[in-house]
Write a protein that holds these residues in place. Structure first.
Motif, PDB file in Angstrom:
ATOM      1  N   MET A  32       0.873  -1.174   0.000  1.00 29.55           N
ATOM      2  CA  MET A  32       0.000   0.000   0.000  1.00 29.55           C
ATOM      3  C   MET A  32       0.911   1.226   0.000  1.00 29.55           C
ATOM      4  N   GLY A  33       0.338   2.400  -0.061  1.00 30.41           N
ATOM      5  CA  GLY A  33       1.118   3.625   0.046  1.00 30.41           C
ATOM      6  C   GLY A  33       1.488   4.210  -1.303  1.00 30.41           C
ATOM      7  N   ALA A  34       2.222   5.314  -1.251  1.00 28.74           N
ATOM      8  CA  ALA A  34       2.584   6.061  -2.446  1.00 28.74           C
ATOM      9  C   ALA A  34       3.894   5.545  -3.043  1.00 28.74           C
ATOM     10  N   THR A  35       4.250   6.075  -4.194  1.00 19.30           N
ATOM     11  CA  THR A  35       5.508   5.741  -4.837  1.00 19.30           C
ATOM     12  C   THR A  35       6.657   6.095  -3.907  1.00 19.30           C
ATOM     13  N   LYS A  36       7.566   5.186  -3.720  1.00 21.16           N
ATOM     14  CA  LYS A  36       8.753   5.339  -2.857  1.00 21.16           C
ATOM     15  C   LYS A  36       8.413   5.587  -1.399  1.00 21.16           C
ATOM     16  N   ALA A  37       7.182   5.329  -0.986  1.00 21.85           N
ATOM     17  CA  ALA A  37       6.777   5.443   0.418  1.00 21.85           C
ATOM     18  C   ALA A  37       5.834   4.288   0.752  1.00 21.85           C
ATOM     19  N   PRO A  38       6.322   3.051   0.641  1.00 16.86           N
ATOM     20  CA  PRO A  38       5.418   1.923   0.829  1.00 16.86           C
ATOM     21  C   PRO A  38       5.160   1.597   2.297  1.00 16.86           C
ATOM     22  N   PHE A  39       4.003   1.020   2.564  1.00 13.38           N
ATOM     23  CA  PHE A  39       3.773   0.296   3.801  1.00 13.38           C
ATOM     24  C   PHE A  39       3.015  -0.950   3.394  1.00 13.38           C
ATOM     25  N   TYR A  40       2.974  -1.929   4.251  1.00 11.32           N
ATOM     26  CA  TYR A  40       2.427  -3.221   3.879  1.00 11.32           C
ATOM     27  C   TYR A  40       1.383  -3.675   4.886  1.00 11.32           C
ATOM     28  N   ARG A  41       0.315  -4.268   4.389  1.00 11.36           N
ATOM     29  CA  ARG A  41      -0.649  -4.944   5.249  1.00 11.36           C
ATOM     30  C   ARG A  41      -0.254  -6.411   5.315  1.00 11.36           C
ATOM     31  N   ILE A  42      -0.380  -7.002   6.483  1.00  7.68           N
ATOM     32  CA  ILE A  42      -0.157  -8.436   6.640  1.00  7.68           C
ATOM     33  C   ILE A  42      -1.540  -9.073   6.547  1.00  7.68           C
ATOM     34  N   VAL A  43      -1.729  -9.909   5.527  1.00  9.69           N
ATOM     35  CA  VAL A  43      -3.057 -10.436   5.232  1.00  9.69           C
ATOM     36  C   VAL A  43      -3.027 -11.947   5.015  1.00  9.69           C
ATOM     37  N   ALA A  44      -4.197 -12.559   5.156  1.00  7.77           N
ATOM     38  CA  ALA A  44      -4.396 -13.956   4.794  1.00  7.77           C
ATOM     39  C   ALA A  44      -5.108 -13.947   3.450  1.00  7.77           C
ATOM     40  N   MET A  45      -4.531 -14.644   2.460  1.00  7.70           N
ATOM     41  CA  MET A  45      -5.148 -14.661   1.136  1.00  7.70           C
ATOM     42  C   MET A  45      -4.841 -15.956   0.408  1.00  7.70           C
ATOM     43  N   ASP A  46      -5.624 -16.232  -0.607  1.00  8.52           N
ATOM     44  CA  ASP A  46      -5.428 -17.379  -1.477  1.00  8.52           C
ATOM     45  C   ASP A  46      -4.040 -17.284  -2.097  1.00  8.52           C
ATOM     46  N   SER A  47      -3.291 -18.374  -2.078  1.00 13.95           N
ATOM     47  CA  SER A  47      -1.913 -18.357  -2.567  1.00 13.95           C
ATOM     48  C   SER A  47      -1.823 -18.056  -4.060  1.00 13.95           C
ATOM     49  N   ARG A  48      -2.910 -18.237  -4.802  1.00 13.55           N
ATOM     50  CA  ARG A  48      -2.887 -17.999  -6.251  1.00 13.55           C
ATOM     51  C   ARG A  48      -3.228 -16.565  -6.639  1.00 13.55           C
ATOM     52  N   LYS A  49      -3.664 -15.756  -5.681  1.00  9.77           N
ATOM     53  CA  LYS A  49      -4.049 -14.370  -5.977  1.00  9.77           C
ATOM     54  C   LYS A  49      -2.808 -13.497  -6.194  1.00  9.77           C
ATOM     55  N   ALA A  50      -3.009 -12.371  -6.862  1.00 10.57           N
ATOM     56  CA  ALA A  50      -1.943 -11.399  -7.087  1.00 10.57           C
ATOM     57  C   ALA A  50      -1.541 -10.762  -5.756  1.00 10.57           C
ATOM     58  N   ARG A  51      -0.350 -10.190  -5.717  1.00  4.42           N
ATOM     59  CA  ARG A  51       0.177  -9.601  -4.486  1.00  4.42           C
ATOM     60  C   ARG A  51      -0.802  -8.622  -3.851  1.00  4.42           C
ATOM     61  N   ASP A  52      -1.404  -7.767  -4.654  1.00  7.86           N
ATOM     62  CA  ASP A  52      -2.315  -6.760  -4.130  1.00  7.86           C
ATOM     63  C   ASP A  52      -3.777  -7.122  -4.377  1.00  7.86           C
ATOM     64  N   GLY A  53      -4.049  -8.409  -4.567  1.00  5.46           N
ATOM     65  CA  GLY A  53      -5.402  -8.871  -4.844  1.00  5.46           C
ATOM     66  C   GLY A  53      -6.281  -8.895  -3.602  1.00  5.46           C
ATOM     67  N   LYS A  54      -7.488  -9.392  -3.789  1.00  2.00           N
ATOM     68  CA  LYS A  54      -8.466  -9.453  -2.708  1.00  2.00           C
ATOM     69  C   LYS A  54      -7.985 -10.428  -1.634  1.00  2.00           C
ATOM     70  N   TYR A  55      -8.067 -10.005  -0.376  1.00  2.38           N
ATOM     71  CA  TYR A  55      -7.643 -10.865   0.718  1.00  2.38           C
ATOM     72  C   TYR A  55      -8.830 -11.275   1.577  1.00  2.38           C
ATOM     73  N   ILE A  56      -8.616 -12.318   2.395  1.00  5.35           N
ATOM     74  CA  ILE A  56      -9.679 -12.851   3.237  1.00  5.35           C
ATOM     75  C   ILE A  56      -9.759 -12.085   4.554  1.00  5.35           C
ATOM     76  N   ASP A  57      -8.582 -11.823   5.163  1.00  8.23           N
ATOM     77  CA  ASP A  57      -8.550 -11.203   6.480  1.00  8.23           C
ATOM     78  C   ASP A  57      -7.260 -10.407   6.650  1.00  8.23           C
ATOM     79  N   GLN A  58      -7.339  -9.250   7.295  1.00  7.52           N
ATOM     80  CA  GLN A  58      -6.143  -8.457   7.591  1.00  7.52           C
ATOM     81  C   GLN A  58      -5.707  -8.755   9.021  1.00  7.52           C
ATOM     82  N   ILE A  59      -4.414  -9.061   9.180  1.00 12.06           N
ATOM     83  CA  ILE A  59      -3.878  -9.439  10.474  1.00 12.06           C
ATOM     84  C   ILE A  59      -3.121  -8.284  11.128  1.00 12.06           C
ATOM     85  N   GLY A  60      -2.536  -7.419  10.320  1.00 13.10           N
ATOM     86  CA  GLY A  60      -1.775  -6.300  10.869  1.00 13.10           C
ATOM     87  C   GLY A  60      -1.160  -5.485   9.751  1.00 13.10           C
ATOM     88  N   PHE A  61      -0.142  -4.669  10.107  1.00 13.56           N
ATOM     89  CA  PHE A  61       0.563  -3.908   9.082  1.00 13.56           C
ATOM     90  C   PHE A  61       2.019  -3.715   9.474  1.00 13.56           C
TER      91      PHE A  61
END
Length: 105
Positions: A32-61
Motif C-alpha cells: 500500500m502507500g505512495a511511490t517510494k513510500a510503501p507500507f504493507y498490510r499483513i493479510v491472509a489470502m489465497d496463494s494464487r491471488k496477485a500480491r495486491d489482490g483481494k484478501y480474506i482477512d487483515q492481520i496487521g501492518f
C-alpha cells in the motif's frame, strides 16, 4: 458450468471450497502507500491471488519507512490462522518471530 466468485463458500476461515477444490491460504504482505513510500498490510489470502489482490482477512501492518520501523500484528488472529494451516511467507515469518508470536525454528 463454472462457479462465479460470489458462489464460493469460506470454511474454517482458511480453506476456500469451489466445487470441491480446496485452496491453500498464505499469510503475506500486500503493498500500500505512495511511490517510494510503501507500507504493507499483513493479510491472509489465497496463494494464487496477485500480491495486491483481494484478501480474506487483515492481520496487521508493517511500515518499513518510518523511524523506528512500525510493526503491528494481532497475535490472536495470527495464531488462529497458523493453527488452521495457513502458511506464512519468509518475510511474514520473520515479522512474527520479531514480535514474539512464533518461536524461531
Amino acid at each position: 458450468s463454472e462457479m462465479c466468485i460470489r458462489d464460493r463458500k469460506y470454511i474454517n476461515k482458511n480453506l476456500i471450497t469451489n466445487g470441491g477444490l480446496t485452496i491453500m491460504v498464505k499469510l503475506r504482505l500486500t503493498r500500500m502507500g505512495a511511490t517510494k513510500a510503501p507500507f504493507y498490510r499483513i493479510v491472509a489470502m489465497d496463494s494464487r491471488k496477485a500480491r495486491d489482490g483481494k484478501y480474506i482477512d487483515q492481520i496487521g501492518f508493517y511500515n518499513p519507512v518510518s523511524e523506528p520501523k512500525q510493526i503491528v500484528i494481532d497475535a490472536d488472529k495470527a495464531k488462529e490462522w497458523l493453527a488452521n494451516g495457513a502458511q506464512p511467507t519468509d518475510t511474514v515469518m520473520g515479522l512474527l518471530v520479531s514480535q514474539g508470536i512464533v518461536e524461531k525454528k
